[in-house]
Design a protein around this motif. Structure first.
Motif, PDB file in Angstrom:
ATOM      1  N   GLY A 283       0.859  -1.169   0.000  1.00 22.53           N
ATOM      2  CA  GLY A 283       0.000   0.000   0.000  1.00 22.53           C
ATOM      3  C   GLY A 283       0.899   1.223   0.000  1.00 22.53           C
ATOM      4  N   TYR A 284       0.495   2.245  -0.717  1.00 23.96           N
ATOM      5  CA  TYR A 284       1.349   3.426  -0.882  1.00 23.96           C
ATOM      6  C   TYR A 284       0.770   4.623  -0.131  1.00 23.96           C
ATOM      7  CZ  TYR A 284       4.052   7.120  -3.132  1.00 23.96           C
ATOM      8  OH  TYR A 284       4.872   8.193  -3.371  1.00 23.96           O
ATOM      9  N   VAL A 285       1.583   5.234   0.725  1.00 24.72           N
ATOM     10  CA  VAL A 285       1.176   6.446   1.436  1.00 24.72           C
ATOM     11  C   VAL A 285       1.430   7.627   0.501  1.00 24.72           C
ATOM     12  CG1 VAL A 285       1.560   7.907   3.455  1.00 24.72           C
ATOM     13  CG2 VAL A 285       1.780   5.417   3.651  1.00 24.72           C
ATOM     14  N   SER A 286       0.370   8.097  -0.154  1.00 26.17           N
ATOM     15  CA  SER A 286       0.546   9.152  -1.149  1.00 26.17           C
ATOM     16  C   SER A 286       0.566  10.545  -0.540  1.00 26.17           C
ATOM     17  CB  SER A 286      -0.559   9.072  -2.208  1.00 26.17           C
ATOM     18  OG  SER A 286      -1.841   9.090  -1.610  1.00 26.17           O
ATOM     19  N   GLN A 287      -0.172  10.755   0.564  1.00 25.22           N
ATOM     20  CA  GLN A 287      -0.178  12.050   1.242  1.00 25.22           C
ATOM     21  C   GLN A 287      -0.254  11.810   2.739  1.00 25.22           C
ATOM     22  OE1 GLN A 287       0.237  14.865  -0.256  1.00 25.22           O
ATOM     23  NE2 GLN A 287      -0.300  14.466  -2.376  1.00 25.22           N
ATOM     24  N   LEU A 288       0.630  12.467   3.484  1.00 27.50           N
ATOM     25  CA  LEU A 288       0.579  12.436   4.936  1.00 27.50           C
ATOM     26  C   LEU A 288       0.973  13.807   5.446  1.00 27.50           C
ATOM     27  CD1 LEU A 288       0.410  11.143   7.746  1.00 27.50           C
ATOM     28  CD2 LEU A 288       2.750  10.315   7.427  1.00 27.50           C
ATOM     29  N   GLY A 289       0.063  14.438   6.174  1.00 33.80           N
ATOM     30  CA  GLY A 289       0.360  15.776   6.678  1.00 33.80           C
ATOM     31  C   GLY A 289      -0.258  16.007   8.044  1.00 33.80           C
ATOM     32  N   VAL A 290       0.433  16.811   8.842  1.00 34.67           N
ATOM     33  CA  VAL A 290      -0.071  17.226  10.152  1.00 34.67           C
ATOM     34  C   VAL A 290       0.068  18.742  10.234  1.00 34.67           C
ATOM     35  CG1 VAL A 290       0.165  17.040  12.654  1.00 34.67           C
ATOM     36  CG2 VAL A 290       0.646  15.050  11.200  1.00 34.67           C
ATOM     37  N   ARG A 291      -1.021  19.405  10.549  1.00 35.17           N
ATOM     38  CA  ARG A 291      -0.971  20.869  10.654  1.00 35.17           C
ATOM     39  C   ARG A 291      -0.118  21.276  11.855  1.00 35.17           C
ATOM     40  NH1 ARG A 291      -7.210  22.334  10.463  1.00 35.17           N
ATOM     41  NH2 ARG A 291      -6.441  24.494  10.497  1.00 35.17           N
ATOM     42  N   ARG A 292       0.541  22.401  11.732  1.00 38.79           N
ATOM     43  CA  ARG A 292       1.532  22.816  12.719  1.00 38.79           C
ATOM     44  C   ARG A 292       1.021  22.794  14.168  1.00 38.79           C
ATOM     45  NH1 ARG A 292       6.400  25.167  12.809  1.00 38.79           N
ATOM     46  NH2 ARG A 292       6.488  25.309  10.539  1.00 38.79           N
ATOM     47  N   PRO A 293      -0.198  23.289  14.482  1.00 37.86           N
ATOM     48  CA  PRO A 293      -0.626  23.284  15.893  1.00 37.86           C
ATOM     49  C   PRO A 293      -0.734  21.891  16.510  1.00 37.86           C
ATOM     50  CG  PRO A 293      -1.980  24.788  14.600  1.00 37.86           C
ATOM     51  CD  PRO A 293      -1.184  23.979  13.628  1.00 37.86           C
ATOM     52  N   ARG A 295       1.357  19.205  15.630  1.00 39.97           N
ATOM     53  CA  ARG A 295       2.577  18.415  15.529  1.00 39.97           C
ATOM     54  C   ARG A 295       3.122  18.089  16.915  1.00 39.97           C
ATOM     55  NH1 ARG A 295       5.155  21.861  10.410  1.00 39.97           N
ATOM     56  NH2 ARG A 295       3.532  21.209   8.931  1.00 39.97           N
ATOM     57  N   GLY A 296       3.754  16.924  17.028  1.00 38.55           N
ATOM     58  CA  GLY A 296       4.297  16.495  18.303  1.00 38.55           C
ATOM     59  C   GLY A 296       3.270  15.893  19.238  1.00 38.55           C
ATOM     60  N   ARG A 297       2.084  15.554  18.715  1.00 39.06           N
ATOM     61  CA  ARG A 297       1.013  15.008  19.568  1.00 39.06           C
ATOM     62  C   ARG A 297       0.594  13.599  19.125  1.00 39.06           C
ATOM     63  NH1 ARG A 297      -3.400  19.786  19.971  1.00 39.06           N
ATOM     64  NH2 ARG A 297      -4.335  18.274  21.440  1.00 39.06           N
ATOM     65  N   GLY A 298       1.478  12.918  18.416  1.00 36.73           N
ATOM     66  CA  GLY A 298       1.237  11.530  18.042  1.00 36.73           C
ATOM     67  C   GLY A 298       0.376  11.327  16.818  1.00 36.73           C
TER      68      GLY A 298
END
Length: 353
Positions: A283-293, A295-298
């Motif tokens: 399976g291919y992870v095509s998009q993975l993003g976390v908004r800045r506020p 980040r660092g929360r798992g």
């Protein structure tokens, strides 16, 4: 490894810097070939040509008919002016080229150039002529965008595609950014993931799609070279999208437009036509993003664990993704920590304008 860590400076108006020609000359004639624009009717012939090119060059993927058709579609594309093909008298397509400026580009205007030559007709100057045409049309598109910002002509090449790299280098392009393909064996259990209070992981749903697009635009705003995606561009860029393998993390304590905010997202793709080439299912992870506020929360690890579990449940052997080696969020290190290992890579060649 990047030769430049900043965006190109706009010292003068783009219309001046781009040095776009008034007309784009057709490449020099090659025995037996006729140059003409591509059309939707060429989709089958183009798919066959791309297959011959990829079989000869052996990249770690194959382009499906749906992906080829996508190259020809999009309201922002003008096939009569932005594409070129070289055709035999019997109708066999021997070379192709595409130039495209993304409609959402704001702070940097990017002209993507893409082409290929049939292995049976290489060594005849077709590639050089095609690249000169792509360069000229790309410069015109930068000016025609009507936007005045730093700009670049760009293409993506596999690390081991020596002939293509020599061709683009001779055309004035330079290696600018490197990307790594990474693989994770699903025989190993997924990483343990624990979300912070107020966050919950949900399966992807159509009602989340535009909120995820906006979250993506925000999450990648601080990534090198990234630009916002319009709604049409977002939906047209995923012919292999696998909704059953895709997820979002919502924050119930942070409402946006009356709904929980999208803190992060993971979108997967199913490239079954690549499985024989790679020698394993994935399976291919095509998009993975976390908004800045958030980040660092798992959030990222929870999304990756959910995707891995979904891939494994469907009997797949590996998870695969691509990452910018200088990603500012430290994604490369995160992927390594959860078990991803590098397998191959690609490089962006560009002319900064």
């Amino acid at each position: 490894m990047s030769t430049s860590s900043t965006q190109p400076a706009a010292a003068s108006p783009l219309v001046v810097r781009a040095a776009a020609p008034r007309t784009v000359p057709t490449p020099a004639p090659v025995a037996g070939l006729v140059w003409r624009p591509l059309t939707l009717a060429d989709a089958t012939a183009l798919t066959a040509l791309v297959g011959r090119v990829e079989d000869a060059d052996e990249p770690p993927y194959r382009t499906s008919p749906d992906e080829v058709l996508e190259w020809l579609e999009g309201s922002w594309k003008d096939l009569a002016r932005d594409t070129l093909g070289a055709v035999e008298p019997d109708g066999t397509l021997r070379a192709f080229g595409f130039a495209e400026v993304s409609p959402g580009d704001v702070s940097i205007i990017r002209a993507y150039l893409h082409g290929g030559v049939d292995p049976a007709r290489r060594g005849q100057g077709i590639g050089r002529g095609l690249l000169h045409w792509l360069d000229a049309r790309g410069r015109q598109l930068l000016v025609e965008s009507g936007r005045d910002a730093p700009a670049r002509l760009m293409t993506f090449l596999e690390n081991d595609s020596e002939a293509e790299r020599r061709l683009y280098a001779a055309g004035g392009f330079a290696p600018r950014r490197w990307y790594t393909t990474m693989r994770r064996d699903l025989a190993t259990p997924s990483p343990q993931a624990s979300l912070a209070s107020g966050l919950r992981l949900v399966p992807w749903g159509e009602e989340l799609d535009d909120a995820v697009r906006l979250a993506h635009n925000e999450a990648f705003a601080d990534h090198w070279g990234s630009q916002p995606r319009t709604a049409e561009q977002w939906r047209s860029g995923r012919p292999a999208f696998a909704p059953g393998w895709s997820f979002a993390v919502l924050d119930d304590d942070a409402a946006e437009d009356g709904r929980p905010a999208v803190a992060g997202y993971l979108m997967s793709a199913r490239f079954e036509h690549d499985w024989p080439v790679r020698g394993y299912t994935f399976g291919y992870v095509s998009q993975l993003g976390v908004r800045r506020p958030w980040r660092g929360r798992g959030v990222a690890v929870a999304l990756l664990a959910a995707a891995m579990d979904a891939y494994r449940a469907d009997g797949l052997e590996h998870a695969v993704l691509d990452v910018d080696t200088e990603n500012p969020t430290g994604a490369h290190g995160l992927y390594a920590r959860v078990g991803f290992e590098p397998t191959s890579g690609s490089v962006m060649y560009s002319i900064e304008i």
